[in-house]
Scaffold this active site. Structure first.
Site, PDB file in Angstrom:
ATOM      1  N   LYS A   1     101.297 -78.927  12.094  1.00  0.00           N
ATOM      2  CA  LYS A   1     100.764 -77.752  12.764  1.00  0.00           C
ATOM      3  C   LYS A   1     100.793 -76.578  11.822  1.00  0.00           C
ATOM      4  CE  LYS A   1     103.589 -75.098  12.942  1.00  0.00           C
ATOM      5  NZ  LYS A   1     104.352 -74.427  11.832  1.00  0.00           N
TER       6      LYS A   1
ATOM      7  N   TYR B   1     104.237 -72.057  18.550  1.00  0.00           N
ATOM      8  CA  TYR B   1     105.186 -72.756  19.429  1.00  0.00           C
ATOM      9  C   TYR B   1     105.280 -72.074  20.796  1.00  0.00           C
ATOM     10  CZ  TYR B   1     106.853 -75.676  15.602  1.00  0.00           C
ATOM     11  OH  TYR B   1     106.933 -76.593  14.587  1.00  0.00           O
TER      12      TYR B   1
HETATM   13  P1  NAD Z   1     106.173 -75.861   1.440  1.00  0.00           P
HETATM   14  O1  NAD Z   1     105.562 -74.713   0.716  1.00  0.00           O
HETATM   15  O2  NAD Z   1     107.643 -76.038   1.316  1.00  0.00           O
HETATM   16  O3  NAD Z   1     105.474 -77.220   0.973  1.00  0.00           O
HETATM   17  C1  NAD Z   1     104.085 -77.344   0.811  1.00  0.00           C
HETATM   18  C2  NAD Z   1     103.781 -78.454  -0.170  1.00  0.00           C
HETATM   19  O4  NAD Z   1     102.371 -78.490  -0.382  1.00  0.00           O
HETATM   20  C3  NAD Z   1     104.441 -78.232  -1.556  1.00  0.00           C
HETATM   21  O5  NAD Z   1     105.033 -79.426  -1.982  1.00  0.00           O
HETATM   22  C4  NAD Z   1     103.288 -77.872  -2.462  1.00  0.00           C
HETATM   23  O6  NAD Z   1     103.470 -78.313  -3.795  1.00  0.00           O
HETATM   24  C5  NAD Z   1     102.129 -78.630  -1.780  1.00  0.00           C
HETATM   25  N1  NAD Z   1     100.818 -78.079  -2.127  1.00  0.00           N
HETATM   26  C6  NAD Z   1      99.732 -78.836  -2.388  1.00  0.00           C
HETATM   27  N2  NAD Z   1      98.695 -78.054  -2.720  1.00  0.00           N
HETATM   28  C7  NAD Z   1      99.133 -76.784  -2.690  1.00  0.00           C
HETATM   29  C8  NAD Z   1      98.521 -75.518  -2.942  1.00  0.00           C
HETATM   30  N3  NAD Z   1      97.221 -75.427  -3.319  1.00  0.00           N
HETATM   31  N4  NAD Z   1      99.260 -74.412  -2.775  1.00  0.00           N
HETATM   32  C9  NAD Z   1     100.544 -74.483  -2.387  1.00  0.00           C
HETATM   33  N5  NAD Z   1     101.181 -75.655  -2.137  1.00  0.00           N
HETATM   34  C10 NAD Z   1     100.479 -76.798  -2.292  1.00  0.00           C
HETATM   35  O7  NAD Z   1     105.723 -75.731   2.951  1.00  0.00           O
HETATM   36  P2  NAD Z   1     106.381 -76.460   4.213  1.00  0.00           P
HETATM   37  O8  NAD Z   1     107.351 -75.537   4.853  1.00  0.00           O
HETATM   38  O9  NAD Z   1     106.845 -77.823   3.832  1.00  0.00           O
HETATM   39  O10 NAD Z   1     105.108 -76.528   5.208  1.00  0.00           O
HETATM   40  C11 NAD Z   1     104.098 -77.502   5.052  1.00  0.00           C
HETATM   41  C12 NAD Z   1     103.347 -77.675   6.377  1.00  0.00           C
HETATM   42  O11 NAD Z   1     104.259 -78.092   7.373  1.00  0.00           O
HETATM   43  C13 NAD Z   1     102.710 -76.388   6.927  1.00  0.00           C
HETATM   44  O12 NAD Z   1     101.486 -76.685   7.542  1.00  0.00           O
HETATM   45  C14 NAD Z   1     103.711 -75.893   7.957  1.00  0.00           C
HETATM   46  O13 NAD Z   1     103.125 -75.130   8.989  1.00  0.00           O
HETATM   47  C15 NAD Z   1     104.246 -77.197   8.480  1.00  0.00           C
HETATM   48  N6  NAD Z   1     105.628 -77.070   9.006  1.00  0.00           N
HETATM   49  C16 NAD Z   1     105.905 -77.607  10.213  1.00  0.00           C
HETATM   50  C17 NAD Z   1     107.197 -77.540  10.720  1.00  0.00           C
HETATM   51  C18 NAD Z   1     107.534 -78.189  12.028  1.00  0.00           C
HETATM   52  O14 NAD Z   1     108.593 -77.899  12.579  1.00  0.00           O
HETATM   53  N7  NAD Z   1     106.707 -79.077  12.527  1.00  0.00           N
HETATM   54  C19 NAD Z   1     108.183 -76.864  10.000  1.00  0.00           C
HETATM   55  C20 NAD Z   1     107.876 -76.333   8.749  1.00  0.00           C
HETATM   56  C21 NAD Z   1     106.582 -76.453   8.254  1.00  0.00           C
END
Ligand code: NAD
Length: 367
Positions: free
Chosen positions: A136, A221
């Site tokens: 999401k 949420y």
């Molecule tokens: P994050 O920044 O920690 O990780 C993102 C990943 O995407 C990184 O490994 C990065 O290298 C990669 N990536 C690939 N192409 C990229 C680009 N062009 N620019 C930047 N990063 C790139 O983020 P996260 O917190 O892991 O979030 C990722 C997804 O998960 C989001 O959509 C977020 O909304 C979702 N999320 C959901 C929950 C939940 O509880 N369901 C919690 C946190 C995050």
């Protein structure tokens, strides 16, 4: 309905039912032949969520296994390869992930990249013949959500959104309280989710990748809660946003408050922020009483109280393991998911209406 139209409807419905039951029968036969088969998951995006929640959760699942990764960073690939014993042939980057089409170890690609890349990566996975579980918010625009839905339909693959709270006991208990009218008819919901954003350089503050600020990230949420509690879709939304730090929040909102009206007359007051701590709750008020959760949306420890003095609390589960096991079972049994792409699209549609309302100062109709 005219009789020939009705006949066509009955014929089409019967054909659809027959094809579903045929597919179901095939799935049942495949399962009987290989009852221990686990669904192979590849994680696309090895950031915080994949590292700290999803990969550990996969180890606790009953029907899934971590078989592959998609990453743009070779060093991360080496680290994951060693930690989770992933063979080289199951390691992809964003340019060559189409080659997964030839890899039977991978059934599902779980898209865990920044919001504005979900459709691009999900469509690549669907074109490679893989089912898609997408974090999401589903995407940053209605059009991109629709493109992902269309791609999965065309590839005849399942698409689910990572709405983990649809599997979480305290939230499910609150849905039960409303459905069974334990406190009578629901009238008003107050809901909010927010936190204080640290790193000012991260993608969550960039419009192109995030699609918006705290509303897209965590306000979703609170929006979800109003929709699963009421079981209805909002028909009117209004909103107001604020930016007390216009440098940090140059591209996305800092805080946002919005109201929604539902067809039954329920009113929701919601808020979200990237600049205050501790907002993580909902409270629902009905004819004869109320209940509330605080915290409401966490990975664990969600709990609440009711106007009759009872508490709402259950042993924690791993929500990501539950969500992935559910999707795996949907695939194994050829059944629809309860969190399909259409559910993600609906939230994005509503969030776009909230942004429009905040921008124009006018109430937006969704009816
Ligand atoms: P994050 O920044 O920690 O990780 C993102 C990943 O995407 C990184 O490994 C990065 O290298 C990669 N990536 C690939 N192409 C990229 C680009 N062009 N620019 C930047 N990063 C790139 O983020 P996260 O917190 O892991 O979030 C990722 C997804 O998960 C989001 O959509 C977020 O909304 C979702 N999320 C959901 C929950 C939940 O509880 N369901 C919690 C946190 C995050």
């Amino acid at each position: 309905m005219k009789s020939h139209t009705r006949r066509e409807f009955i014929k089409t419905t019967a054909m659809a039912a027959a094809s579903v039951s045929f597919a179901g029968a095939l799935a049942a036969r495949a399962r009987a032949a290989n009852p221990d088969r686990k669904i192979g998951f590849a994680l696309a995006g090895l950031g915080s969520l994949s590292t700290h929640q999803i990969a550990p959760a996969l180890q606790k699942t009953k029907y899934c296994r971590l078989t592959g990764i998609v990453t743009g960073h070779p060093a991360k690939a080496e680290h994951w390869k060693a930690q989770y014993v992933i063979p080289d042939k199951n390691i992809y980057n964003y340019d060559n992930m189409g080659k997964m089409a030839d890899n039977p170890d991978i059934d599902v690609v779980y898209i865990v990249t920044p919001n504005g890349l979900h459709a691009e990566h999900g469509i690549k996975a669907a074109k490679a013949g893989k089912h898609v579980l997408c974090e999401k918010p589903m995407e940053v625009s209605v059009e991109k959500c629709q493109q992902l839905i269309d791609a999965c339909k065309k590839a005849r693959r399942q698409l689910a959104i990572g709405y983990r709270l649809h599997f979480e006991p305290t939230n499910l208990e609150c849905v039960r309280l409303v459905r069974q009218k334990v406190f009578g008819g629901l009238k008003v919901i107050n809901a909010g989710f927010g936190f204080r954003m640290g790193d000012p350089t991260q993608w969550r503050l960039k419009r192109a990748l995030a699609g918006g600020g705290p509303l897209m990230d965590v306000g979703i949420y609170a929006l979800q809660a109003t929709r699963y509690l009421t079981g209805e879709e909002p028909v009117l939304v209004s909103g107001v946003e604020t930016r007390t730090d216009p440098v940090k929040f140059a591209e996305v909102e800092e805080s946002l408050a919005w109201q929604m009206k539902f067809p039954s007359g329920v009113i929701a007051n919601c808020s979200t922020t990237y600049n205050a701590e501790g907002m993580d709750y909902y409270a629902a008020y009905a004819d004869r009483g109320w209940f509330q959760l605080h915290p409401a949306y966490n990975y664990d420890g969600n709990r609440g109280t009711r106007s009759d003095g009872q508490t709402i609390q259950f042993p924690d589960i791993d929500q990501f393991a539950a969500e992935m096991d559910d999707f795996a079972q949907c695939i194994l049994n050829n059944q629809p998911t309860k969190v399909p792409g259409e559910e993600g699209l609906r939230d994005v549609k509503i969030m776009m209406a909230i942004y429009e309302a905040a921008r124009t100062g006018k109430t937006v109709s969704l009816a």
